[in-house]
Design a protein around this motif. Structure first.
Motif, PDB file in Angstrom:
ATOM      1  N   VAL A 139     -18.235  17.069  37.318  1.00 45.08           N
ATOM      2  CA  VAL A 139     -18.530  15.781  37.944  1.00 45.08           C
ATOM      3  C   VAL A 139     -17.200  15.093  38.242  1.00 45.08           C
ATOM      4  CG1 VAL A 139     -19.658  13.544  37.611  1.00 45.08           C
ATOM      5  CG2 VAL A 139     -20.698  15.620  36.661  1.00 45.08           C
ATOM      6  N   THR A 140     -17.073  14.590  39.450  1.00 44.39           N
ATOM      7  CA  THR A 140     -15.818  13.934  39.830  1.00 44.39           C
ATOM      8  C   THR A 140     -15.773  12.493  39.325  1.00 44.39           C
ATOM      9  OG1 THR A 140     -16.632  13.100  41.953  1.00 44.39           O
ATOM     10  CG2 THR A 140     -15.671  15.334  41.937  1.00 44.39           C
ATOM     11  N   LEU A 141     -14.568  12.050  39.033  1.00 48.74           N
ATOM     12  CA  LEU A 141     -14.398  10.653  38.638  1.00 48.74           C
ATOM     13  C   LEU A 141     -14.674   9.731  39.821  1.00 48.74           C
ATOM     14  CD1 LEU A 141     -11.270  10.673  36.293  1.00 48.74           C
ATOM     15  CD2 LEU A 141     -13.704  10.805  35.717  1.00 48.74           C
ATOM     16  N   LEU A 143     -13.692  15.451  24.006  1.00 45.94           N
ATOM     17  CA  LEU A 143     -15.053  15.084  24.391  1.00 45.94           C
ATOM     18  C   LEU A 143     -15.390  15.589  25.784  1.00 45.94           C
ATOM     19  CD1 LEU A 143     -15.344  11.443  22.987  1.00 45.94           C
ATOM     20  CD2 LEU A 143     -16.111  13.586  21.960  1.00 45.94           C
ATOM     21  N   VAL A 144     -14.367  15.755  26.624  1.00 47.61           N
ATOM     22  CA  VAL A 144     -14.561  16.296  27.967  1.00 47.61           C
ATOM     23  C   VAL A 144     -13.508  17.355  28.243  1.00 47.61           C
ATOM     24  CG1 VAL A 144     -15.604  14.176  28.898  1.00 47.61           C
ATOM     25  CG2 VAL A 144     -13.132  14.527  29.106  1.00 47.61           C
ATOM     26  N   ASP A 145     -13.822  18.218  29.193  1.00 42.55           N
ATOM     27  CA  ASP A 145     -12.876  19.205  29.701  1.00 42.55           C
ATOM     28  C   ASP A 145     -12.697  18.941  31.182  1.00 42.55           C
ATOM     29  OD1 ASP A 145     -12.487  20.746  27.328  1.00 42.55           O
ATOM     30  OD2 ASP A 145     -14.401  21.767  27.697  1.00 42.55           O
ATOM     31  N   SER A 146     -11.493  19.162  31.684  1.00 47.67           N
ATOM     32  CA  SER A 146     -11.262  18.997  33.112  1.00 47.67           C
ATOM     33  C   SER A 146     -11.242  20.357  33.789  1.00 47.67           C
ATOM     34  CB  SER A 146      -9.952  18.247  33.366  1.00 47.67           C
ATOM     35  OG  SER A 146      -8.862  18.970  32.833  1.00 47.67           O
ATOM     36  N   VAL A 147     -11.730  20.373  35.017  1.00 53.99           N
ATOM     37  CA  VAL A 147     -11.753  21.579  35.841  1.00 53.99           C
ATOM     38  C   VAL A 147     -10.976  21.249  37.105  1.00 53.99           C
ATOM     39  CG1 VAL A 147     -13.215  23.223  37.080  1.00 53.99           C
ATOM     40  CG2 VAL A 147     -14.017  22.225  34.916  1.00 53.99           C
ATOM     41  N   ARG A 148      -9.925  22.009  37.366  1.00 55.45           N
ATOM     42  CA  ARG A 148      -9.085  21.745  38.538  1.00 55.45           C
ATOM     43  C   ARG A 148      -9.580  22.502  39.763  1.00 55.45           C
ATOM     44  NH1 ARG A 148      -4.030  19.477  37.289  1.00 55.45           N
ATOM     45  NH2 ARG A 148      -3.682  19.298  35.056  1.00 55.45           N
ATOM     46  N   GLY A 149      -9.094  22.063  40.904  1.00 54.78           N
ATOM     47  CA  GLY A 149      -9.365  22.770  42.146  1.00 54.78           C
ATOM     48  C   GLY A 149     -10.602  22.267  42.861  1.00 54.78           C
ATOM     49  N   GLY A 176     -13.863  20.834  41.420  1.00 50.42           N
ATOM     50  CA  GLY A 176     -13.452  20.445  40.073  1.00 50.42           C
ATOM     51  C   GLY A 176     -13.945  19.070  39.692  1.00 50.42           C
ATOM     52  N   GLY A 177     -13.643  18.704  38.489  1.00 58.70           N
ATOM     53  CA  GLY A 177     -14.048  17.416  37.944  1.00 58.70           C
ATOM     54  C   GLY A 177     -14.038  17.503  36.434  1.00 58.70           C
ATOM     55  N   TYR A 178     -14.990  16.871  35.814  1.00 58.57           N
ATOM     56  CA  TYR A 178     -15.078  16.863  34.350  1.00 58.57           C
ATOM     57  C   TYR A 178     -16.421  17.392  33.887  1.00 58.57           C
ATOM     58  CZ  TYR A 178     -10.750  14.296  33.899  1.00 58.57           C
ATOM     59  OH  TYR A 178      -9.421  13.940  33.927  1.00 58.57           O
ATOM     60  N   CYS A 179     -16.386  18.060  32.742  1.00 54.83           N
ATOM     61  CA  CYS A 179     -17.583  18.563  32.069  1.00 54.83           C
ATOM     62  C   CYS A 179     -17.524  18.086  30.618  1.00 54.83           C
ATOM     63  CB  CYS A 179     -17.612  20.093  32.063  1.00 54.83           C
ATOM     64  SG  CYS A 179     -17.602  20.827  33.688  1.00 54.83           S
ATOM     65  N   LEU A 180     -18.657  18.037  29.979  1.00 54.95           N
ATOM     66  CA  LEU A 180     -18.693  17.710  28.561  1.00 54.95           C
ATOM     67  C   LEU A 180     -18.088  18.871  27.777  1.00 54.95           C
ATOM     68  CD1 LEU A 180     -22.268  16.203  28.270  1.00 54.95           C
ATOM     69  CD2 LEU A 180     -20.102  14.964  28.384  1.00 54.95           C
ATOM     70  N   ALA A 181     -17.313  18.562  26.766  1.00 54.94           N
ATOM     71  CA  ALA A 181     -16.698  19.603  25.945  1.00 54.94           C
ATOM     72  C   ALA A 181     -17.600  20.034  24.798  1.00 54.94           C
ATOM     73  CB  ALA A 181     -15.364  19.100  25.385  1.00 54.94           C
ATOM     74  N   ARG A 182     -18.647  19.261  24.545  1.00 55.53           N
ATOM     75  CA  ARG A 182     -19.611  19.569  23.480  1.00 55.53           C
ATOM     76  C   ARG A 182     -21.015  19.300  24.000  1.00 55.53           C
ATOM     77  NH1 ARG A 182     -17.816  15.715  18.700  1.00 55.53           N
ATOM     78  NH2 ARG A 182     -15.900  15.098  19.728  1.00 55.53           N
ATOM     79  N   PRO A 183     -22.018  19.831  23.320  1.00 55.04           N
ATOM     80  CA  PRO A 183     -23.397  19.517  23.713  1.00 55.04           C
ATOM     81  C   PRO A 183     -23.673  18.014  23.537  1.00 55.04           C
ATOM     82  CG  PRO A 183     -23.341  21.305  22.094  1.00 55.04           C
ATOM     83  CD  PRO A 183     -21.955  20.767  22.197  1.00 55.04           C
ATOM     84  N   THR A 184     -24.626  17.509  24.298  1.00 57.38           N
ATOM     85  CA  THR A 184     -24.931  16.075  24.253  1.00 57.38           C
ATOM     86  C   THR A 184     -25.368  15.605  22.870  1.00 57.38           C
ATOM     87  OG1 THR A 184     -27.167  16.501  25.076  1.00 57.38           O
ATOM     88  CG2 THR A 184     -25.497  15.898  26.704  1.00 57.38           C
TER      89      THR A 184
END
Length: 159
Positions: A26-28, A54-60, A63-71
């Motif tokens: 998800v993009t900021l 809490l989040v991971d970033s995905v480049r390119g 890209g955007g952000y994903c949760l680093a752990r389950p909800t």
């Protein structure tokens, strides 16, 4: 004690991310537009959220952000503390030097207990809890564009 916009915006942005996580990063910019939060402010918050795992970033592209752990493993308390939001009702920051002569005030234990109660409550509320509340709310008002979009994306696929 007060919860500033930093904590409120961080929780709001994380909920927005969690509601859309199934569709990939998800993009900021998208969060900024949907939640009316400054993009530069979100960048600062997500830097802290990423450093606190809490989040991971995905480049390119895409890209955007994903949760680093389950909800179910991310609490509101996790989010608020990750962005350095103090949850302290004491006047002394918990150091027991509330008065001018560095003595403890008579109501110190009251405010300390309140801090603990607030933290325990926020630690008990997870992103999963907030998602369920949002879905429940949307089912009651599904006529809005935002809720309709969320409900369409969240319906289970039938084979």
């Amino acid at each position: 004690m007060r919860l500033t916009t930093k904590g409120r915006f961080a929780v709001t942005a994380m909920l927005d991310l969690a509601l859309r996580a199934q569709n990939g990063p998800v993009t900021l910019a998208g969060i900024s537009e949907r939640q009316q939060i400054s993009l530069s402010y979100l960048e600062q918050l997500f830097g802290k959220l990423r450093r606190n795992a809490l989040v991971d970033s995905v480049r390119g592209p895409g890209g955007g952000y994903c949760l680093a752990r389950p909800t179910h493993a991310i609490s509101v308390a996790d989010i608020i503390t990750a962005v350095d939001e103090p949850l302290d009702a004491t006047q002394c920051g918990g150091k027991e030097n509330c008065l001018e002569d560095n003595k403890r005030c008579m109501t110190h234990d009251l405010w300390t207990d309140l801090n603990r109660t607030i933290y325990e409550y926020l630690a008990s509320v997870t992103l999963e809890t907030l998602i369920a509340r949002q879905r429940s709310h949307c089912q009651g008002v599904s006529a809005t564009i935002e809720c309709s979009a969320l409900l369409e994306k969240r319906q289970p696929q039938v084979a």
